[in-house]
Design a protein around this motif. Structure first.
Motif, short mmCIF file in Angstrom:
data_model
loop_
_atom_site.label_atom_id
_atom_site.label_comp_id
_atom_site.label_asym_id
_atom_site.label_seq_id
_atom_site.Cartn_x
_atom_site.Cartn_y
_atom_site.Cartn_z
N UNK A 1 0.82 -1.21 0.00
CA UNK A 1 0.00 0.00 0.00
C UNK A 1 0.85 1.27 0.00
N UNK A 2 2.16 1.12 -0.22
CA UNK A 2 3.08 2.25 -0.31
C UNK A 2 3.85 2.23 -1.63
N UNK A 3 4.46 3.35 -1.94
CA UNK A 3 5.40 3.45 -3.05
C UNK A 3 6.79 3.62 -2.46
N UNK A 4 7.77 3.02 -3.09
CA UNK A 4 9.17 3.15 -2.68
C UNK A 4 9.83 4.10 -3.68
N UNK A 5 10.19 5.28 -3.20
CA UNK A 5 10.75 6.31 -4.06
C UNK A 5 12.26 6.34 -3.85
N UNK A 6 13.00 6.13 -4.92
CA UNK A 6 14.46 6.16 -4.87
C UNK A 6 14.93 7.50 -5.41
N UNK A 7 15.81 8.16 -4.65
CA UNK A 7 16.33 9.45 -5.07
C UNK A 7 17.82 9.40 -5.33
N UNK A 8 18.24 10.05 -6.40
CA UNK A 8 19.67 10.20 -6.71
C UNK A 8 20.14 11.46 -6.00
N UNK A 9 21.15 11.34 -5.15
CA UNK A 9 21.63 12.45 -4.34
C UNK A 9 22.52 13.36 -5.19
N UNK A 10 22.15 14.64 -5.24
CA UNK A 10 22.91 15.64 -5.99
C UNK A 10 23.72 16.58 -5.10
N UNK A 11 23.29 16.73 -3.86
CA UNK A 11 24.00 17.57 -2.89
C UNK A 11 23.50 17.19 -1.50
N UNK A 12 24.31 17.45 -0.48
CA UNK A 12 23.90 17.16 0.88
C UNK A 12 24.78 17.92 1.86
N UNK A 13 24.31 18.02 3.09
CA UNK A 13 25.09 18.71 4.10
C UNK A 13 24.54 18.40 5.48
N UNK A 14 25.37 18.68 6.49
CA UNK A 14 24.98 18.43 7.88
C UNK A 14 25.63 19.48 8.75
N UNK A 15 25.15 19.54 10.00
CA UNK A 15 25.75 20.46 10.97
C UNK A 15 27.12 19.96 11.38
N UNK A 16 27.68 20.62 12.37
CA UNK A 16 28.99 20.22 12.87
C UNK A 16 28.95 18.79 13.39
N UNK A 17 30.05 18.09 13.25
CA UNK A 17 30.12 16.69 13.67
C UNK A 17 30.54 16.52 15.13
N UNK A 18 30.27 17.51 15.98
CA UNK A 18 30.63 17.34 17.39
C UNK A 18 29.39 16.99 18.22
N UNK A 19 29.61 16.62 19.45
CA UNK A 19 28.52 16.13 20.30
C UNK A 19 27.50 17.21 20.63
N UNK A 20 27.85 18.47 20.47
CA UNK A 20 26.92 19.55 20.81
C UNK A 20 26.08 19.98 19.61
N UNK A 21 26.25 19.31 18.49
CA UNK A 21 25.54 19.73 17.27
C UNK A 21 24.05 19.44 17.32
N UNK A 22 23.59 18.63 18.26
CA UNK A 22 22.17 18.34 18.36
C UNK A 22 21.89 16.86 18.24
N UNK A 23 20.79 16.46 18.82
CA UNK A 23 20.38 15.06 18.80
C UNK A 23 19.23 14.89 17.81
#
Length: 198
Positions: free
Chosen positions: A166-188
């Protein structure tokens, strides 16, 4: 035409701007009508609820003829492939937001932080302006809304669409990405477990 060919044709169809309608809920049976179903739906939800999942909001820019961007809360998201870089999300066939994302042909996955439960709830509702009062900018390739305050974002183009019950599986090709700082204070991350945020 094989399954892969049909999926590719579906993606081409979606990108040319033809009307895309919400798909009806399929009549799915893994047993005959006179047999007991192997798994009770309530028990299925209860047991699978023990698996904690991250929470995302999938967004898309306004497609031609649409008044604004589209988005929905999604906990069925996963990385899929490193080479090529692919991700996947699952969306209900009866979703009213999916056709708008399909028309756009692109999307951005916004990975929510622990304090963004209210934002998730807002995007889980139907029939409202989900972007009212929400801060965002445009993802660099797709132009899809990149929500402020998220832990990470993944900017994608629709690569393939597969059926999954009853769902569709949508596959995406990644063109760009980013994240916050990789330290423990960056958020949970915002997690969903047993029907609630944890």
């Amino acid at each position: 035409m094989g399954h892969a060919g049909m999926a590719a044709a579906a993606v081409r169809y979606l990108k040319v701007g033809r009307p895309v309608e919400v798909l009806p809920r399929p009549e799915l049976r893994c047993v005959r009508e006179d047999e007991r179903a192997p798994v009770d739906p309530d028990e299925f939800r209860r047991v699978l609820g023990n698996f904690a999942s991250g929470v995302t909001i999938v967004t898309a820019p306004a497609a031609e003829g649409q008044s604004g961007p589209a988005g929905f809360a999604c906990q069925s998201f996963s990385s899929l492939s490193l080479d090529p870089p692919l991700v996947a999300f699952m969306v209900g066939r009866t979703s009213t937001t999916w056709p708008r994302i399909a028309h756009a042909g692109v999307f951005c996955v916004n990975v929510l932080s622990a304090g963004q439960g209210p934002l998730c709830r807002a995007f889980a509702r139907s029939g409202t302006d989900k972007f009212a009062g929400v801060e965002y900018d445009a993802a660099p390739v797709s132009g899809a809304p990149r929500l402020t305050g998220t832990l990470a974002w993944i900017d994608c183009a629709i690569h393939a669409v597969h059926t999954g019950g009853d769902h569709l599986i949508v596959v995406g090709r990644v063109n760009a990405l980013g994240a916050g700082d990789d330290d423990a204070t960056a958020g949970q991350p915002l997690l969903f477990h047993k029907g609630r945020f944890v």
